[in-house]
Design a protein around this motif. Sequence first.
Motif, PDB file in Angstrom:
ATOM      1  N   GLU A 147     -29.943 -24.981  -0.176  1.00 49.81           N
ATOM      2  CA  GLU A 147     -28.962 -25.775  -0.893  1.00 49.81           C
ATOM      3  C   GLU A 147     -29.021 -27.219  -0.396  1.00 49.81           C
ATOM      4  O   GLU A 147     -29.231 -27.466   0.790  1.00 49.81           O
ATOM      5  N   PRO A 148     -28.819 -28.195  -1.268  1.00 46.05           N
ATOM      6  CA  PRO A 148     -28.794 -29.574  -0.826  1.00 46.05           C
ATOM      7  C   PRO A 148     -27.550 -29.837   0.005  1.00 46.05           C
ATOM      8  O   PRO A 148     -26.575 -29.074  -0.054  1.00 46.05           O
ATOM      9  N   ALA A 207     -19.542 -31.886 -12.296  1.00 46.48           N
ATOM     10  CA  ALA A 207     -18.226 -31.780 -11.669  1.00 46.48           C
ATOM     11  C   ALA A 207     -17.975 -30.362 -11.176  1.00 46.48           C
ATOM     12  O   ALA A 207     -17.424 -30.138 -10.087  1.00 46.48           O
ATOM     13  N   VAL A 208     -18.394 -29.379 -11.969  1.00 46.62           N
ATOM     14  CA  VAL A 208     -18.232 -27.986 -11.574  1.00 46.62           C
ATOM     15  C   VAL A 208     -19.065 -27.686 -10.326  1.00 46.62           C
ATOM     16  O   VAL A 208     -18.595 -27.057  -9.373  1.00 46.62           O
ATOM     17  N   ILE A 209     -20.303 -28.151 -10.322  1.00 47.02           N
ATOM     18  CA  ILE A 209     -21.169 -27.923  -9.160  1.00 47.02           C
ATOM     19  C   ILE A 209     -20.595 -28.612  -7.925  1.00 47.02           C
ATOM     20  O   ILE A 209     -20.649 -28.077  -6.811  1.00 47.02           O
ATOM     21  N   ASP A 213     -19.935 -26.909  -4.378  1.00 48.58           N
ATOM     22  CA  ASP A 213     -20.594 -27.448  -3.186  1.00 48.58           C
ATOM     23  C   ASP A 213     -19.599 -27.745  -2.071  1.00 48.58           C
ATOM     24  O   ASP A 213     -19.892 -27.569  -0.893  1.00 48.58           O
ATOM     25  N   THR A 214     -18.442 -28.244  -2.438  1.00 50.58           N
ATOM     26  CA  THR A 214     -17.444 -28.625  -1.447  1.00 50.58           C
ATOM     27  C   THR A 214     -16.551 -27.476  -1.024  1.00 50.58           C
ATOM     28  O   THR A 214     -15.696 -27.634  -0.161  1.00 50.58           O
ATOM     29  N   GLY A 215     -16.761 -26.306  -1.623  1.00 47.59           N
ATOM     30  CA  GLY A 215     -15.947 -25.154  -1.270  1.00 47.59           C
ATOM     31  C   GLY A 215     -14.574 -25.158  -1.880  1.00 47.59           C
ATOM     32  O   GLY A 215     -13.703 -24.363  -1.479  1.00 47.59           O
ATOM     33  N   LEU A 216     -14.335 -26.044  -2.852  1.00 46.55           N
ATOM     34  CA  LEU A 216     -13.028 -26.108  -3.501  1.00 46.55           C
ATOM     35  C   LEU A 216     -12.734 -24.812  -4.245  1.00 46.55           C
ATOM     36  O   LEU A 216     -11.590 -24.345  -4.290  1.00 46.55           O
ATOM     37  N   VAL A 217     -13.765 -24.218  -4.852  1.00 50.10           N
ATOM     38  CA  VAL A 217     -13.624 -22.928  -5.518  1.00 50.10           C
ATOM     39  C   VAL A 217     -14.761 -22.019  -5.089  1.00 50.10           C
ATOM     40  O   VAL A 217     -15.805 -22.487  -4.622  1.00 50.10           O
TER      41      VAL A 217
END
Length: 223
Positions: A147-148, A207-209, A213-217
């Motif tokens: 993952e980047p 935006a979804v990605i 990536d940030t662990g928000l969902v």
Amino acid sequence: MTSPVRVLLVDDQPMIRTGFRLILEAEPDIVVAGEAADGAAAVEETARLRPDVVLMDIRMPRLDGVGATRLITGSGARSRVLVLTTFDLDAHVVDALRAGASGFLVKDGPADSLVEAIRTVAAGEAVLSPRVTRRLLDRFARLPGDEPPPPQGLQVLTARQVDVLRALAQGLSNAEIAQRLSLSETTVKTHVGKIFDKFALRSRVQAVILAYDTGLVSPREGC
């Protein structure tokens, strides 16, 4: 009169480009501006022709569709990229969406879906319905490979913008987000625009990605 949508066809197989050209030239509001047989040529032709939409194959010689998409979106070009793939929701598609593609289509889909997708992307929207967005991100979360690095975080967003981003990642439309958060659709659009600006995003897909990536969902939340 509204100007026709100008499309650049990118595929290493001449017969496929010819087939797409025949489909698109039958539409009064779409013009095929040019063709390219590989990613490197696609980047050059995009800079020269400035098409509204680049119909981009994934697997090509010299430079693949992911690399070409990254160069086109990173150049600041106004052209939007619509990715074509033989395999539904593979890792390369996710990479292309990360690189800034505005959506994707499977090559064996119906002709009318291709035409409608080009019109949608040219209008600035992503070619992914809320239901497909949920399915994409669920699959994306399970794909193997490195993952980047994640974005620096969501500290630049207000609490309300974080709520909007979370709802986006769950596949909700602006109207559904407005209803959930007790906001007007205009206010939701403003928040979405600010999220895009703060993270240099080009589509709702990115935006979804970002949210994943940030662990928000998590994948379970997005389904």
